[in-house]
Motif scaffolding. Structure first.
Motif, PDB file in Angstrom:
ATOM      1  N   CYS A   8       0.860  -1.178   0.000  1.00 14.42           N
ATOM      2  CA  CYS A   8       0.000   0.000   0.000  1.00 14.42           C
ATOM      3  C   CYS A   8       0.900   1.234   0.000  1.00 14.42           C
ATOM      4  CB  CYS A   8      -0.873   0.031   1.256  1.00 14.42           C
ATOM      5  SG  CYS A   8      -1.941  -1.402   1.469  1.00 14.42           S
ATOM      6  N   TYR A   9       0.362   2.369  -0.420  1.00 13.41           N
ATOM      7  CA  TYR A   9       1.098   3.611  -0.264  1.00 13.41           C
ATOM      8  C   TYR A   9       0.995   4.016   1.207  1.00 13.41           C
ATOM      9  CZ  TYR A   9       1.652   4.578  -5.286  1.00 13.41           C
ATOM     10  OH  TYR A   9       2.013   4.549  -6.603  1.00 13.41           O
ATOM     11  N   GLU A  10       2.096   4.522   1.749  1.00  9.61           N
ATOM     12  CA  GLU A  10       2.133   4.912   3.160  1.00  9.61           C
ATOM     13  C   GLU A  10       2.848   6.246   3.272  1.00  9.61           C
ATOM     14  OE1 GLU A  10       3.738   3.155   7.439  1.00  9.61           O
ATOM     15  OE2 GLU A  10       4.280   2.126   5.591  1.00  9.61           O
TER      16      GLU A  10
ATOM     17  N   ALA B 252      -7.636   5.918  -1.680  1.00  7.21           N
ATOM     18  CA  ALA B 252      -8.578   5.860  -0.553  1.00  7.21           C
ATOM     19  C   ALA B 252      -7.798   5.558   0.721  1.00  7.21           C
ATOM     20  CB  ALA B 252      -9.611   4.772  -0.798  1.00  7.21           C
ATOM     21  N   GLU B 253      -8.102   6.273   1.788  1.00  5.86           N
ATOM     22  CA  GLU B 253      -7.441   6.027   3.069  1.00  5.86           C
ATOM     23  C   GLU B 253      -7.897   4.679   3.611  1.00  5.86           C
ATOM     24  OE1 GLU B 253      -7.452   7.872   7.518  1.00  5.86           O
ATOM     25  OE2 GLU B 253      -7.353   9.321   5.891  1.00  5.86           O
ATOM     26  N   LEU B 254      -6.921   3.861   4.006  1.00  3.66           N
ATOM     27  CA  LEU B 254      -7.221   2.526   4.528  1.00  3.66           C
ATOM     28  C   LEU B 254      -7.056   2.437   6.033  1.00  3.66           C
ATOM     29  CD1 LEU B 254      -5.379   0.453   1.800  1.00  3.66           C
ATOM     30  CD2 LEU B 254      -7.824   0.965   1.939  1.00  3.66           C
ATOM     31  N   GLU B 255      -6.017   3.079   6.541  1.00  2.00           N
ATOM     32  CA  GLU B 255      -5.748   3.005   7.985  1.00  2.00           C
ATOM     33  C   GLU B 255      -4.908   4.206   8.392  1.00  2.00           C
ATOM     34  OE1 GLU B 255      -3.185   0.080  10.854  1.00  2.00           O
ATOM     35  OE2 GLU B 255      -4.473  -0.873   9.365  1.00  2.00           O
ATOM     36  N   ARG B 256      -5.208   4.719   9.570  1.00  2.00           N
ATOM     37  CA  ARG B 256      -4.477   5.861  10.133  1.00  2.00           C
ATOM     38  C   ARG B 256      -3.987   5.468  11.506  1.00  2.00           C
ATOM     39  NH1 ARG B 256      -5.459  11.976   9.714  1.00  2.00           N
ATOM     40  NH2 ARG B 256      -6.462  11.349   7.762  1.00  2.00           N
ATOM     41  N   LYS B 257      -2.720   5.747  11.786  1.00  2.00           N
ATOM     42  CA  LYS B 257      -2.152   5.437  13.101  1.00  2.00           C
ATOM     43  C   LYS B 257      -1.694   6.681  13.786  1.00  2.00           C
ATOM     44  CE  LYS B 257      -0.629   0.812  11.990  1.00  2.00           C
ATOM     45  NZ  LYS B 257       0.467  -0.110  11.977  1.00  2.00           N
TER      46      LYS B 257
ATOM     47  N   VAL C 295       0.979  12.311  11.360  1.00  2.00           N
ATOM     48  CA  VAL C 295       0.150  11.230  10.858  1.00  2.00           C
ATOM     49  C   VAL C 295       1.006  10.126  10.241  1.00  2.00           C
ATOM     50  CG1 VAL C 295      -1.901  12.631  10.396  1.00  2.00           C
ATOM     51  CG2 VAL C 295      -0.184  12.371   8.616  1.00  2.00           C
ATOM     52  N   GLU C 296       0.488   8.928  10.298  1.00  2.00           N
ATOM     53  CA  GLU C 296       0.988   7.772   9.557  1.00  2.00           C
ATOM     54  C   GLU C 296      -0.259   7.162   8.934  1.00  2.00           C
ATOM     55  OE1 GLU C 296       2.785   3.285  10.265  1.00  2.00           O
ATOM     56  OE2 GLU C 296       2.841   4.699  11.924  1.00  2.00           O
ATOM     57  N   ILE C 297      -0.337   7.197   7.604  1.00  2.00           N
ATOM     58  CA  ILE C 297      -1.560   6.775   6.921  1.00  2.00           C
ATOM     59  C   ILE C 297      -1.222   5.833   5.773  1.00  2.00           C
ATOM     60  CG2 ILE C 297      -3.707   7.525   5.832  1.00  2.00           C
ATOM     61  CD1 ILE C 297      -3.160  10.325   6.903  1.00  2.00           C
ATOM     62  N   TYR C 298      -2.041   4.794   5.643  1.00  2.00           N
ATOM     63  CA  TYR C 298      -1.934   3.838   4.536  1.00  2.00           C
ATOM     64  C   TYR C 298      -3.050   4.123   3.545  1.00  2.00           C
ATOM     65  CZ  TYR C 298       0.990   1.133   7.750  1.00  2.00           C
ATOM     66  OH  TYR C 298       1.966   0.726   8.609  1.00  2.00           O
ATOM     67  N   PHE C 299      -2.721   4.039   2.255  1.00  2.00           N
ATOM     68  CA  PHE C 299      -3.678   4.329   1.194  1.00  2.00           C
ATOM     69  C   PHE C 299      -3.687   3.216   0.155  1.00  2.00           C
ATOM     70  CE2 PHE C 299      -2.285   8.413   2.832  1.00  2.00           C
ATOM     71  CZ  PHE C 299      -3.442   9.158   2.903  1.00  2.00           C
ATOM     72  N   ASP C 300      -4.849   3.038  -0.476  1.00  2.00           N
ATOM     73  CA  ASP C 300      -4.948   2.151  -1.628  1.00  2.00           C
ATOM     74  C   ASP C 300      -4.139   2.800  -2.758  1.00  2.00           C
ATOM     75  OD1 ASP C 300      -6.183   1.478  -4.339  1.00  2.00           O
ATOM     76  OD2 ASP C 300      -7.198   0.029  -3.037  1.00  2.00           O
ATOM     77  N   PRO C 301      -3.200   2.085  -3.365  1.00  2.00           N
ATOM     78  CA  PRO C 301      -2.343   2.699  -4.379  1.00  2.00           C
ATOM     79  C   PRO C 301      -3.052   2.993  -5.705  1.00  2.00           C
ATOM     80  CG  PRO C 301      -1.833   0.373  -4.183  1.00  2.00           C
ATOM     81  CD  PRO C 301      -2.823   0.689  -3.108  1.00  2.00           C
ATOM     82  N   ALA C 302      -4.220   2.443  -5.923  1.00  2.00           N
ATOM     83  CA  ALA C 302      -4.950   2.702  -7.169  1.00  2.00           C
ATOM     84  C   ALA C 302      -5.920   3.867  -7.027  1.00  2.00           C
ATOM     85  CB  ALA C 302      -5.704   1.458  -7.610  1.00  2.00           C
TER      86      ALA C 302
END
Length: 85
Positions: free
Chosen positions: A57-59, A80-85, A70-77
């Motif tokens: 994933c993009y991070e 869309a935000e997937l998870e935020r830490k 922030v530390e955030i994971y995104f769908d690379p296509a």
């Protein structure tokens, strides 16, 4: 022996809990990194570090529009935000 086993199980559990999401998107469908970064900056993020996570994933690590870390994971296509830490 039980104490060592318990410590090992705890350590492994923490590692799994710290792992981010997994993205199952073929690389040919990924948004270009430059386009993704530009989109995030347009949304008010300051990117300190950008990477592709172990889960593909993009991070990003950086600051949101309010200046909070922030530390955030995104769908690379889709970005869309997937998870935020």
């Amino acid at each position: 022996m039980k104490l060592k086993l318990s410590a090992l199980v705890l350590a492994l559990s923490a590692t799994v809990a710290m792992a981010g999401p997994t993205c199952h998107v073929p690389k040919e469908k990924w948004m270009k990194e430059a386009d993704f970064k530009a989109l995030m900056e347009k949304q008010g993020y300051t990117i300190k570090t950008f990477k592709v996570s172990k889960g593909q994933c993009y991070e990003i690590y950086g600051l949101d529009k309010d200046g909070k870390k922030v530390e955030i994971y995104f769908d690379p296509a889709t970005a869309a935000e997937l998870e935020r830490k």
